[in-house]
Write an enzyme that holds these catalytic residues in place. Structure first.
Site, PDB file in Angstrom:
ATOM      1  N   SER A 137      77.758  55.149 -55.526  1.00 59.14           N
ATOM      2  CA  SER A 137      76.375  55.014 -55.145  1.00 59.14           C
ATOM      3  C   SER A 137      76.067  56.254 -54.432  1.00 59.14           C
ATOM      4  CB  SER A 137      76.331  53.734 -54.286  1.00 59.14           C
ATOM      5  OG  SER A 137      74.660  53.877 -53.737  1.00 59.14           O
ATOM      6  N   TYR A 167      77.885  47.564 -47.328  1.00 60.65           N
ATOM      7  CA  TYR A 167      77.803  47.776 -48.699  1.00 60.65           C
ATOM      8  C   TYR A 167      78.120  49.443 -48.702  1.00 60.65           C
ATOM      9  CZ  TYR A 167      76.013  49.042 -53.307  1.00 60.65           C
ATOM     10  OH  TYR A 167      76.117  49.513 -54.672  1.00 60.65           O
TER      11      TYR A 167
END
Length: 240
Positions: A135, A148
């Site tokens: 990400s 996360y």
């Protein structure tokens, strides 16, 4: 890398970016195996011509289920795409430690387990690849998603180290870094989101072109900012 005729394993391949990658790779002539948790979605993918494996990647049995289902078959490309989010914001409520463990296992432990198990057979193929979908948040975290972000940063570091280990072999190690994409994981979040199909297209293109790092959409801008000033990149992203 030529994708036609390749056998490709994609985790989290029944929805979002993973589903779109599966469809695009199938369209290029690859044999695609997908994994997921939802029985109805798995059956839907089977109806589209995919082999589909049910597995919950937030626990050790998930990787075991995948490896058992694949058996000793040849795998040319492993795509660790599955991602799991978790609420972990002390400004909102006391975080759930068990839910954080599940997120860490799904996003970091399972990819490591699959890579460790499959590298020997990947090395036996004429040309193979590992693709880890991290990400833009692996570069700089957002305040609202520390667990996360930590898992994606951890997978980014692991990817870079394993790439260095496999230099000179037939196995390419690719990191794909999406921006905010329109998926179930980002449902309810405001702001501009990239369509999952476009994100998948850029990742598949990066695999074909043999890139070691695929910065998707606005992550290209974040990479430039981070290269100039890591502190500025962190300051900007922590606001989200």
């Amino acid at each position: 890398m030529e994708l036609a005729g390749k056998t490709i394993l994609i985790t989290g391949g029944t929805a979002g970016i993973g589903e779109q990658m599966a469809l695009q790779l199938q369209g290029k002539g690859a044999a695609v195996i997908v994994t997921g948790r939802n029985a109805e979605r798995l059956e839907a993918m089977r109806g589209r011509g995919f082999e589909a494996i049910q597995a919950d990647l937030s626990m050790p049995s998930g990787a075991e289920a995948i490896l058992n289902a694949v058996g000793d078959r040849d795998i040319d490309i492993l795509i660790n795409n599955a991602g799991q989010g978790v609420d972990h914001d002390f400004r909102e409520a006391q975080p759930d430690a068990v839910a954080a463990d599940d997120c860490i296992y799904a996003n970091l432990n399972t990819p490591i387990r699959l890579i460790a198990a499959l590298v020997p057979r990947l090395k036996q193929r004429p040309r193979a690849a590992i693709v880890n979908v991290t990400s833009g948040l692996a570069i700089a975290p957002r305040a609202g998603g520390p667990v996360y972000c930590a898992t994606k940063a951890g997978l980014r570091s692991y990817t870079q180290a394993v790439r260095a280990q496999l230099v000179g072999t037939n196995v390419s190690v690719i990191e794909a870094l999406p921006p905010v994409v329109e998926t179930e994981l980002t449902a309810g979040r405001g702001g501009k989101k990239m369509a999952a199909g476009e994100c998948a297209r850029q990742i598949v293109e990066g695999i074909e072109r043999g890139r070691s790092e695929v910065n998707v959409g606005l992550v290209k801008v974040l990479q430039v900012v981070h290269s100039l000033s890591p502190a500025l990149a962190r300051k900007v992203m922590l606001r989200f």
